[in-house]
Design a protein around this motif. Sequence first.
Motif, mmCIF file in Angstrom:
data_model
loop_
_atom_site.group_PDB
_atom_site.id
_atom_site.type_symbol
_atom_site.label_atom_id
_atom_site.label_comp_id
_atom_site.label_asym_id
_atom_site.label_seq_id
_atom_site.Cartn_x
_atom_site.Cartn_y
_atom_site.Cartn_z
ATOM 1 N N TYR A 138 2.256 1.735 -3.432
ATOM 2 C CA TYR A 138 1.167 2.210 -4.300
ATOM 3 C C TYR A 138 0.967 3.725 -4.132
ATOM 4 N N GLU A 139 1.028 4.199 -2.882
ATOM 5 C CA GLU A 139 0.849 5.628 -2.630
ATOM 6 C C GLU A 139 2.010 6.441 -3.228
ATOM 7 N N GLU A 140 3.242 5.887 -3.146
ATOM 8 C CA GLU A 140 4.384 6.603 -3.725
ATOM 9 C C GLU A 140 4.238 6.750 -5.233
ATOM 10 N N ASP A 196 -7.991 2.761 -5.793
ATOM 11 C CA ASP A 196 -8.280 3.213 -4.419
ATOM 12 C C ASP A 196 -9.427 2.411 -3.808
ATOM 13 N N ILE A 205 -6.651 4.901 -11.154
ATOM 14 C CA ILE A 205 -6.310 5.173 -9.754
ATOM 15 C C ILE A 205 -7.560 5.150 -8.877
ATOM 16 N N TRP A 260 -8.066 -0.983 -2.839
ATOM 17 C CA TRP A 260 -7.257 -0.945 -1.622
ATOM 18 C C TRP A 260 -8.127 -0.680 -0.381
ATOM 19 N N SER A 261 -9.218 0.083 -0.546
ATOM 20 C CA SER A 261 -10.111 0.326 0.580
ATOM 21 C C SER A 261 -10.768 -0.975 1.033
ATOM 22 N N ARG A 311 1.487 6.705 -6.886
ATOM 23 C CA ARG A 311 0.329 7.574 -7.106
ATOM 24 C C ARG A 311 0.739 9.040 -7.049
ATOM 25 N N GLU A 312 1.608 9.393 -6.060
ATOM 26 C CA GLU A 312 2.100 10.761 -5.967
ATOM 27 C C GLU A 312 3.040 11.109 -7.121
ATOM 28 N N LYS A 367 0.834 -1.207 0.000
ATOM 29 C CA LYS A 367 0.000 0.000 0.000
ATOM 30 C C LYS A 367 0.875 1.266 0.000
ATOM 31 N N THR A 368 2.002 1.229 0.764
ATOM 32 C CA THR A 368 2.928 2.383 0.788
ATOM 33 C C THR A 368 3.542 2.605 -0.591
#
Length: 611
Positions: free
Chosen positions: A92-94, A121, A117, A124-125, A96-97, A89-90
């Motif tokens: 994925y967030e990187e 999301d 995306i 992942w939720s 995404r940014e 998940k971390t």
Amino acid sequence: MTLNLKIVVTAAGLALAAGIVAVAGVGAQTLQTLKVNGPIYKEIVDGKDLIADILPPPLYLIESYALANEVFVHPDTAAVNIPRFDVLKTLYEERREYWKNSTLPDALRAKLYDEVIAKGDRYWSTLQNEVKPALSAGDASAVTPILSRLKVEFHDHETSVNQLVTMASDYLVSRESYAAAESSSRELLVLTLGLLLIATALGSVYFIHRRALKPLGEITDFMTNMAGGDFTATVPHANRKDEIGHIAAAVEVFRQAGLENQRLQSETETARAEVDRERALRDKDRMIEAEALRFVIEALGAGLHRLAECNIRMTLDEAFDKRFEPLRHDFNHSIATFQTTLEKVMEETRRLLENSQEMREASSNLANRTEQQAAALEQTSAALEQVTATVRLSAQRTSDTRELVREAKNCAVASGDVVRSAVSAMERIETASSEIGQIIGVIDEIAFQTNLLALNAGVEAARAGEAGKGFAVVAQEVRELAQRSANAARDIKGLIQKSSVEVSSGVQLVGETGHALDQIGDFVSRIDTNVDAIATAAREQATGLQEISAAINSIDQMTQQNAAMVEETTAIGHTLAEGAMLLTTLVNRFELNRRAEIREGKSRTIEHRAA
């Protein structure tokens, strides 16, 4: 219209510079557009990064989906796989940014954010908020419907990813085609500009050669002929109004100056002939003056020659030319003055010779007396040096004796220390002997008890009959061994008692030796004191003798110096006498004129004669 070379060359240069700047600008702009890290390159790279980023793991969803199904099928992997969800998940967030700052076009950006995306999301939720707690709790009935919904969300996201990949591929193909077309068009533009620059350069070269270089060559040939003296021809290209015409006009000025120079040379030749005639007249006058000057020089040379031969009896009696007559009077007056001075020098030289003879005799007598005094002082100094050396040797030997006495004292003190140490060691040996005697007594008592035990063991073995025969033999051996131990212990005890007596005697003797060494140390100390006093007196005597010897040496040196000075004075007296004699000889070489007055000169005829 008249073409000015400066304007034409400047315009051609500016055109070439502008063409070069244009080609460089087009090339730089093309390079800036198509270079690595350029805008088109970055768009293509971003598109390829997007495909590479979302295809193998579509934004890191595949691994998490596989791990969730693995935990459902194999619950024993939950401890390893569930913490992995947070790591994925971390990541994925990187990513995404990262895609927020990309240079993707609006269509790809909208597809990425609105569908890929957004669906990721939602996936992942569901995974974090529903699947992960259910898998952690191990509730299979609750996990099954959640995994089904997660499967639908995963495949929905996968469909959007595949559509985004198709759009990105089409976008990359279009950007690559655009880059190829842009590169071709700019290459054609650069080639066209290059051909125009070459044509402009060739035209400029042809124009400069025809309008400038060729006329300059013709003018150069004309100037070469003009340098050879040909000023009759006309300057070429004199009618042109440009820079070549200006150069031709300047050359025409030089041609006119050459013609003027030829006219001036003709006038100069005429003036030179007149100057030569006037010079001939002046040379004739100078010859007359030179004849008069020659007579003066010859007369003065003859007078100086006589003076060099020490003959000052004759003067210059024949008159000179009126311009040089003062020179003759001055020469005759100098001869008279020199003669008077020599007479006075001869008188003083005679007196100097008499005085130098008297001073030489006095110096010789003083030198003899000074040498005798120096010899006596030298003998006295030698005797004092021998006495001083003897006293110094005595003082040295006294010092050596003192050192020997001090070493003897130190040895005596060290011997006393050694004796005291020996006494202490013997006392410790005596104490150890006593302790060994006690130990031997214990060993004797143990041997006695062992003998009794062996005796009792023999008695018991005899009672046992046949079964105790072997034990009886052993008991007998033990008894004999105990007996031998007791005998050896008694022998050792006797030896130790004898050693104790000898040690006591040795302690007494060593003590007496220490007392004797102490007395020897006292005697050595007294001898050291007396030797020290003798050495001090010897040093004082040596010092006094050295001072006396130094004073005698100083007097001897001063006497030697006086003798040297007397010898120098004698040598100076001899030299002065010899110089006075030589000076008298030199002065006597002069031939003096005994006349009291100087004769006036006679008149000289036109025919000059040497004096």
